[in-house]
Design an enzyme around this catalytic site. Structure first.
Site, PDB file in Angstrom:
ATOM      1  N   ASP A   1       0.815  -1.227   0.000  1.00  0.00           N
ATOM      2  CA  ASP A   1       0.000   0.000   0.000  1.00  0.00           C
ATOM      3  C   ASP A   1       0.852   1.281   0.000  1.00  0.00           C
ATOM      4  OD1 ASP A   1      -2.143  -1.806   0.381  1.00  0.00           O
ATOM      5  OD2 ASP A   1      -2.003  -1.620   2.555  1.00  0.00           O
TER       6      ASP A   1
ATOM      7  N   GLU B   1     -11.333   0.215  -3.758  1.00  0.00           N
ATOM      8  CA  GLU B   1     -10.560   0.740  -2.616  1.00  0.00           C
ATOM      9  C   GLU B   1      -9.307   1.432  -3.135  1.00  0.00           C
ATOM     10  OE1 GLU B   1      -9.430  -2.638  -0.174  1.00  0.00           O
ATOM     11  OE2 GLU B   1      -8.151  -3.458  -1.733  1.00  0.00           O
TER      12      GLU B   1
HETATM   13  O1  FUB Z   1      -3.323  -3.603   3.326  1.00  0.00           O
HETATM   14  C1  FUB Z   1      -4.650  -3.759   3.777  1.00  0.00           C
HETATM   15  C2  FUB Z   1      -5.606  -3.392   2.704  1.00  0.00           C
HETATM   16  O2  FUB Z   1      -5.375  -4.199   1.546  1.00  0.00           O
HETATM   17  C3  FUB Z   1      -5.500  -1.986   2.200  1.00  0.00           C
HETATM   18  O3  FUB Z   1      -6.034  -1.031   3.066  1.00  0.00           O
HETATM   19  C4  FUB Z   1      -6.193  -2.126   0.899  1.00  0.00           C
HETATM   20  O4  FUB Z   1      -6.058  -1.057   0.033  1.00  0.00           O
HETATM   21  C5  FUB Z   1      -5.575  -3.400   0.377  1.00  0.00           C
HETATM   22  O5  FUB Z   1      -4.332  -3.180  -0.228  1.00  0.00           O
END
Ligand code: FUB
Length: 324
Positions: free
Chosen positions: A16, A223
């Site tokens: 991320d 997301e």
């Molecule tokens: O790393 C945890 C979660 O997985 C992140 O918040 C999302 O964007 C995905 O990458």
């Protein structure tokens, strides 16, 4: 030495990445994946992270520096677990680290911590940002010094549960033919510690102006929002989750509406895909992660970078991370 499309560091798992140029260097704010064997599920329980490390690069071919632990769960009074994707911003001669975590009621909220240095350590505020929810904060400090937080994620990120403005634990996503849920945007207060106004939903539409439908999993928001500016245009890029693309949409305003344009990154090894885009010394770079180093473990990812190129008309060239 850092090399394109190779893990920036191999002594820890990182994911991320939010990259920024601060004080003439590239600083990367990743999640810190732990080497455990939690079972993967749609709730994201396998992403059980407890701290953040800040990374930096003097240049793209320089060694990557790990500045060590910048913030730990134990020091965040409101947070119970799961320090997911963070971002950082600079304003008021202060560095701000924005991060999501589950609160004591297992509801994802977004917190903020401050430091005098881009490398931290960061001191958290005692409580989460009032009115914040869901995951994946990304903060744009615009040219006029207004700052906007973009955030939100489906499934484990709980965005479906906030459609009424209140947390409804059993709420489901919209009907497949209805508009997909959009990321949220909230203008930040001058001190960067609170929302200046309630979060709004961003509309993502196709070239004809029709909202992207919830069933359109190749294009709909899932997301990991990121907003950057290039030649006066705002680019909102994000993960499509279940179809594993990083895609983008453009607008002439920070809060949208945004028009869907195309793919930036084809699927990487591992379930999640998450990115940021930054300019450094005339070139543009995509920071992303994959699970190649761990042999494909969804929750043991590694941050990488590669160059990102624009076409003459401002559209972005699609990147295949494995050069196929
Ligand atoms: O790393 C945890 C979660 O997985 C992140 O918040 C999302 O964007 C995905 O990458």
């Amino acid at each position: 030495m850092a090399k394109p499309n190779e893990p920036l560091v191999t002594h820890i798992y990182t994911a991320d990445p939010s990259a920024h140029v601060f004080e003439g260097k590239i600083y990367i704010y990743p999640s810190h994946d732990l080497d455990h064997e939690k079972q993967s599920n749609d709730n994201g329980d396998q992403y059980d992270m407890e701290d953040y490390h800040v990374l930096s690069l003097e240049d793209t071919d320089a060694p990557c520096v790990d500045h060590g632990e910048a913030l730990h769960l134990r020091d965040i009074p409101w947070a119970k677990q799961q320090l997911w994707a963070p971002d950082a911003a600079y304003k008021n001669e202060t560095y701000y680290l924005f991060f999501p975590a589950r609160d004591q009621n297992d509801v994802f909220r977004i917190g903020v911590a401050t430091s005098a240095s881009p490398a931290g350590p960061f001191t958290p505020e005692p409580d989460y940002i009032p009115g914040s929810f869901s995951i994946d904060p990304a903060v744009l400090v615009d040219d006029d010094n207004n700052a906007y937080m973009y955030f939100g994620g489906l499934w484990g990120g709980q965005l479906e549960k906030w459609q009424t403005g209140e947390f409804l634990p059993d709420a489901e996503g919209p009907d497949p033919s209805a508009p997909a849920l959009g990321p949220r945007v909230a203008k930040l207060s001058d001190d960067m510690l609170t929302f200046a106004e309630p979060p709004k939903e961003i509309s993502i539409v196709d070239e004809e102006g029709s909202p992207i439908a919830a069933s359109d999993e190749d294009r709909r928001y899932f997301e990991g929002p990121w907003v950057h500016k290039h030649n006066g245009n705002y680019y909102l890029s994000y993960s499509t989750g279940s179809t594993h693309y990083i895609v983008y949409a453009m607008s002439d305003k920070p809060e949208g509406p945004y028009v869907y344009k195309g793919k930036i990154l084809t699927p990487v090894i591992g379930w999640t895909t998450h990115h940021s885009i930054v300019q450094f010394k005339e070139k543009w770079y995509l920071f992303y992660h994959d699970s190649s180093l761990s042999g494909g473990a969804d929750n043991k990812r590694s941050v990488k970078y590669t160059e990102l190129k624009y076409n003459e008309d401002g559209t972005i060239q699609t990147i295949d991370p494995y050069g196929n």
